[in-house]
Design a protein around this motif. Structure first.
Motif, PDB file in Angstrom:
ATOM      1  N   GLY A 143       0.819  -1.208   0.000  1.00  0.00           N
ATOM      2  CA  GLY A 143       0.000   0.000   0.000  1.00  0.00           C
ATOM      3  C   GLY A 143       0.856   1.262   0.000  1.00  0.00           C
ATOM      4  N   ILE A 144       1.883   1.290   0.833  1.00  0.00           N
ATOM      5  CA  ILE A 144       2.793   2.441   0.877  1.00  0.00           C
ATOM      6  C   ILE A 144       3.548   2.576  -0.435  1.00  0.00           C
ATOM      7  CG2 ILE A 144       4.931   3.286   1.947  1.00  0.00           C
ATOM      8  CD1 ILE A 144       3.845   2.322   4.629  1.00  0.00           C
ATOM      9  N   PHE A 145       3.996   1.459  -0.975  1.00  0.00           N
ATOM     10  CA  PHE A 145       4.719   1.459  -2.246  1.00  0.00           C
ATOM     11  C   PHE A 145       3.833   2.018  -3.361  1.00  0.00           C
ATOM     12  CE2 PHE A 145       6.988  -1.452  -5.524  1.00  0.00           C
ATOM     13  CZ  PHE A 145       7.827  -0.421  -5.894  1.00  0.00           C
ATOM     14  N   LEU A 146       2.551   1.686  -3.330  1.00  0.00           N
ATOM     15  CA  LEU A 146       1.609   2.170  -4.342  1.00  0.00           C
ATOM     16  C   LEU A 146       1.397   3.681  -4.215  1.00  0.00           C
ATOM     17  CD1 LEU A 146      -0.488   1.634  -6.609  1.00  0.00           C
ATOM     18  CD2 LEU A 146      -2.177   1.234  -4.805  1.00  0.00           C
ATOM     19  N   VAL A 147       1.137   4.144  -3.003  1.00  0.00           N
ATOM     20  CA  VAL A 147       0.839   5.562  -2.801  1.00  0.00           C
ATOM     21  C   VAL A 147       2.075   6.432  -3.027  1.00  0.00           C
ATOM     22  CG1 VAL A 147       0.073   7.301  -1.145  1.00  0.00           C
ATOM     23  CG2 VAL A 147      -1.055   5.077  -1.212  1.00  0.00           C
ATOM     24  N   GLU A 148       3.226   5.966  -2.554  1.00  0.00           N
ATOM     25  CA  GLU A 148       4.433   6.787  -2.645  1.00  0.00           C
ATOM     26  C   GLU A 148       4.910   6.994  -4.077  1.00  0.00           C
ATOM     27  OE1 GLU A 148       5.840   8.611  -0.537  1.00  0.00           O
ATOM     28  OE2 GLU A 148       4.965   7.939   1.349  1.00  0.00           O
ATOM     29  N   THR A 149       4.979   5.901  -4.838  1.00  0.00           N
ATOM     30  CA  THR A 149       5.568   6.035  -6.195  1.00  0.00           C
ATOM     31  C   THR A 149       4.806   5.256  -7.263  1.00  0.00           C
ATOM     32  OG1 THR A 149       7.106   4.200  -5.721  1.00  0.00           O
ATOM     33  CG2 THR A 149       7.905   6.437  -5.314  1.00  0.00           C
ATOM     34  N   ASN A 150       3.553   4.911  -6.987  1.00  0.00           N
ATOM     35  CA  ASN A 150       2.764   4.142  -7.954  1.00  0.00           C
ATOM     36  C   ASN A 150       3.508   2.867  -8.344  1.00  0.00           C
ATOM     37  OD1 ASN A 150       0.540   3.563  -9.551  1.00  0.00           O
ATOM     38  ND2 ASN A 150       1.238   4.817 -11.276  1.00  0.00           N
ATOM     39  N   GLY A 152       6.661   2.217  -7.961  1.00  0.00           N
ATOM     40  CA  GLY A 152       7.972   2.488  -8.542  1.00  0.00           C
ATOM     41  C   GLY A 152       7.954   3.243  -9.849  1.00  0.00           C
ATOM     42  N   GLN A 153       6.791   3.615 -10.345  1.00  0.00           N
ATOM     43  CA  GLN A 153       6.708   4.280 -11.653  1.00  0.00           C
ATOM     44  C   GLN A 153       6.999   5.778 -11.575  1.00  0.00           C
ATOM     45  OE1 GLN A 153       3.078   3.438 -13.745  1.00  0.00           O
ATOM     46  NE2 GLN A 153       3.497   1.249 -13.912  1.00  0.00           N
ATOM     47  N   ASN A 154       6.686   6.404 -10.439  1.00  0.00           N
ATOM     48  CA  ASN A 154       6.860   7.855 -10.313  1.00  0.00           C
ATOM     49  C   ASN A 154       7.708   8.178  -9.086  1.00  0.00           C
ATOM     50  OD1 ASN A 154       4.983   8.133 -12.487  1.00  0.00           O
ATOM     51  ND2 ASN A 154       3.290   7.974 -11.033  1.00  0.00           N
ATOM     52  N   THR A 155       9.004   8.319  -9.287  1.00  0.00           N
ATOM     53  CA  THR A 155       9.897   8.573  -8.152  1.00  0.00           C
ATOM     54  C   THR A 155      10.294  10.040  -8.015  1.00  0.00           C
ATOM     55  OG1 THR A 155      11.805   7.967  -9.521  1.00  0.00           O
ATOM     56  CG2 THR A 155      10.829   6.225  -8.171  1.00  0.00           C
ATOM     57  N   GLY A 156       9.816  10.892  -8.907  1.00  0.00           N
ATOM     58  CA  GLY A 156      10.107  12.326  -8.801  1.00  0.00           C
ATOM     59  C   GLY A 156      11.088  12.804  -9.845  1.00  0.00           C
ATOM     60  N   LYS A 157      11.032  14.093 -10.143  1.00  0.00           N
ATOM     61  CA  LYS A 157      11.857  14.672 -11.205  1.00  0.00           C
ATOM     62  C   LYS A 157      12.767  15.799 -10.724  1.00  0.00           C
ATOM     63  CE  LYS A 157       8.136  17.847 -12.546  1.00  0.00           C
ATOM     64  NZ  LYS A 157       7.257  18.307 -13.633  1.00  0.00           N
ATOM     65  N   PHE A 158      12.693  16.144  -9.443  1.00  0.00           N
ATOM     66  CA  PHE A 158      13.482  17.265  -8.934  1.00  0.00           C
ATOM     67  C   PHE A 158      14.850  16.790  -8.417  1.00  0.00           C
ATOM     68  CE2 PHE A 158       9.128  18.669  -8.697  1.00  0.00           C
ATOM     69  CZ  PHE A 158       9.176  20.011  -9.032  1.00  0.00           C
ATOM     70  N   PRO A 159      15.945  17.442  -8.837  1.00  0.00           N
ATOM     71  CA  PRO A 159      17.257  17.106  -8.269  1.00  0.00           C
ATOM     72  C   PRO A 159      17.231  17.311  -6.755  1.00  0.00           C
ATOM     73  CG  PRO A 159      17.505  18.512 -10.202  1.00  0.00           C
ATOM     74  CD  PRO A 159      16.041  18.511  -9.855  1.00  0.00           C
ATOM     75  N   VAL A 160      17.449  16.248  -6.013  1.00  0.00           N
ATOM     76  CA  VAL A 160      17.279  16.294  -4.561  1.00  0.00           C
ATOM     77  C   VAL A 160      18.182  17.347  -3.918  1.00  0.00           C
ATOM     78  CG1 VAL A 160      17.568  14.972  -2.430  1.00  0.00           C
ATOM     79  CG2 VAL A 160      16.453  13.924  -4.402  1.00  0.00           C
ATOM     80  N   PHE A 161      19.417  17.445  -4.392  1.00  0.00           N
ATOM     81  CA  PHE A 161      20.312  18.437  -3.788  1.00  0.00           C
ATOM     82  C   PHE A 161      19.756  19.846  -3.974  1.00  0.00           C
ATOM     83  CE2 PHE A 161      23.833  21.379  -3.519  1.00  0.00           C
ATOM     84  CZ  PHE A 161      24.457  20.962  -2.359  1.00  0.00           C
ATOM     85  N   ASN A 162      19.267  20.145  -5.168  1.00  0.00           N
ATOM     86  CA  ASN A 162      18.725  21.486  -5.420  1.00  0.00           C
ATOM     87  C   ASN A 162      17.485  21.773  -4.578  1.00  0.00           C
ATOM     88  OD1 ASN A 162      20.682  22.259  -7.229  1.00  0.00           O
ATOM     89  ND2 ASN A 162      19.499  21.755  -9.053  1.00  0.00           N
ATOM     90  N   VAL A 163      16.726  20.732  -4.256  1.00  0.00           N
ATOM     91  CA  VAL A 163      15.544  20.923  -3.410  1.00  0.00           C
ATOM     92  C   VAL A 163      15.954  21.421  -2.028  1.00  0.00           C
ATOM     93  CG1 VAL A 163      13.654  19.759  -2.207  1.00  0.00           C
ATOM     94  CG2 VAL A 163      14.075  19.260  -4.618  1.00  0.00           C
ATOM     95  N   PHE A 164      16.878  20.706  -1.383  1.00  0.00           N
ATOM     96  CA  PHE A 164      17.287  21.103  -0.030  1.00  0.00           C
ATOM     97  C   PHE A 164      18.101  22.402  -0.045  1.00  0.00           C
ATOM     98  CE2 PHE A 164      16.865  16.370   0.551  1.00  0.00           C
ATOM     99  CZ  PHE A 164      15.693  16.458   1.273  1.00  0.00           C
ATOM    100  N   PHE A 165      18.873  22.585  -1.078  1.00  0.00           N
ATOM    101  CA  PHE A 165      19.618  23.835  -1.263  1.00  0.00           C
ATOM    102  C   PHE A 165      18.648  25.016  -1.356  1.00  0.00           C
ATOM    103  CE2 PHE A 165      21.037  26.824  -4.648  1.00  0.00           C
ATOM    104  CZ  PHE A 165      22.160  27.370  -4.039  1.00  0.00           C
ATOM    105  N   SER A 166      17.593  24.848  -2.143  1.00  0.00           N
ATOM    106  CA  SER A 166      16.612  25.923  -2.359  1.00  0.00           C
ATOM    107  C   SER A 166      15.802  26.226  -1.112  1.00  0.00           C
ATOM    108  CB  SER A 166      15.670  25.551  -3.511  1.00  0.00           C
ATOM    109  OG  SER A 166      16.385  25.359  -4.707  1.00  0.00           O
TER     110      SER A 166
END
Length: 334
Positions: A143-150, A152-166
């Motif tokens: 259930g968590i795997f489904l909600v979090e990333t469908n 494994g299909q949608n893991t995000g598109k934002f560079p993680v370093f730039n997110v925390f930097f910003s």
């Protein structure tokens, strides 16, 4: 003929006027896009003159706080990368974020539940082993795997370093105010000020964790992509969660959250460490899932998915038993 000719001319003129108005509308729309102050920049490169002093201060702060853990030349290299960028909209998005408005209901649609059920059946042996070792319902893990990333299909598109930097830089309201054009959004509002300060401090600590992880694992900090708020991998862990709850299931010496085995074991490990009990009440399980994501709609959705998966399993078992019984009762041909 005379009236027909007049009508034809009128029709032609109407077409011309309509077309002209359409072109005018497109031109005005383009001008509005170019010059209207409500259009916010999505990305500002770190070498922008406005950003430079803030970036320099942050870099020196990071060097001091990671002294003895991460070499200064590594930090210098990361902060000198052409990929380093400031995303001011992330903090602005956080100020207007409404968790209760997220469309969690989509994960309860029949098609998604069927995909989750198929995933559970295809990986049943592995998931049963996780359930046994960590004491976490396999259906909750899925259930968590489904909600979090469908799954494994949608893991995000934002560079993680730039997110925390910003998010860290956005703690400087003198900087952030340059990118806020909504007159109804005040950075000096008590609620917003508290969110900005809290989120910025949190992001800075996550930035330190992430830099350390990248250095230790020899990752390119800009190659890891995740959510709008920096969660990455199949389980959508933030860096601190990676350090505390990440589980090396395949025993290769590294936790890889983009590998299904490590990812699902990490989800199970998280819930176990936070007090999940296979035999606990629904409310007890819900309270632990809300530590994974501080959202009641999220926890309710995960539990609803798990319940549907359990019912499906029970129905499948019941149908199988019924079919076997029918085969036994069927008279044999002589």
């Amino acid at each position: 003929m005379h009236f027909k000719g007049l009508f034809t001319q009128f029709s032609q003129r109407r077409v011309v006027w309509t077309f002209s108005l359409l072109i005018l509308g497109l031109v005005l729309g383009l001008l509005a896009t170019l010059f209207h102050p409500a259009i916010k920049p999505v990305k500002v490169l770190a070498n922008d003159p406005l950003l430079k002093p803030y970036v320099e201060d942050l870099k020196n702060r990071v060097k001091n706080d990671l002294k003895g853990k991460v070499p200064e030349d590594y930090i210098e290299e990361v902060f000198s990368s052409p990929e380093l960028a400031y995303l001011p909209n992330l903090m602005i998005k956080r100020l207007t974020w409404k968790e209760t408005k997220l469309p969690y209901h989509q994960f309860l649609e029949n098609q998604r539940i069927e995909r989750a059920r198929n995933f559970l059946q295809e990986n049943l042996t592995f998931l049963e082993e996780l359930e046994k070792i960590f004491g976490v319902d396999k259906e909750v893990i899925v259930g968590i795997f489904l909600v979090e990333t469908n799954l494994g299909q949608n893991t995000g598109k934002f560079p993680v370093f730039n997110v925390f930097f910003s998010l860290t830089l956005s703690g400087n309201k003198d900087l952030l105010k340059n990118f806020v054009y909504d007159e109804n959004l005040s950075l000096d509002d008590e609620r917003n000020s508290n969110i900005i300060a809290k989120r910025s401090n949190w992001a800075y600590n996550e930035l330190l964790y992430f830099l350390t992880i990248c250095y230790q694992n020899k990752w390119d900090p800009f190659s890891i992509r995740g959510s709008i708020f920096g969660a990455f991998g199949y389980p959508q862990f933030v860096p601190k969660s990676y350090v505390i709850y990440g589980y090396d299931w395949d025993g290769d010496g590294k936790v890889d959250l983009f590998k299904m085995e490590d990812a699902l074991a990490s989800i199970a490990n998280y819930l176990k460490k936070e007090g999940y009990n296979l035999n606990g009440t629904l409310e007890q399980k819900k309270s632990v899932i809300m530590k994974y994501n501080i959202s009641e709609p999220y926890a309710n959705t995960v539990l609803a998915i798990a319940e549907k998966l359990k019912k499906t399993d029970q129905e499948v078992s019941s149908q199988t038993e019924q079919k076997e019984q029918e085969n036994k009762d069927e008279p044999k041909n002589r």
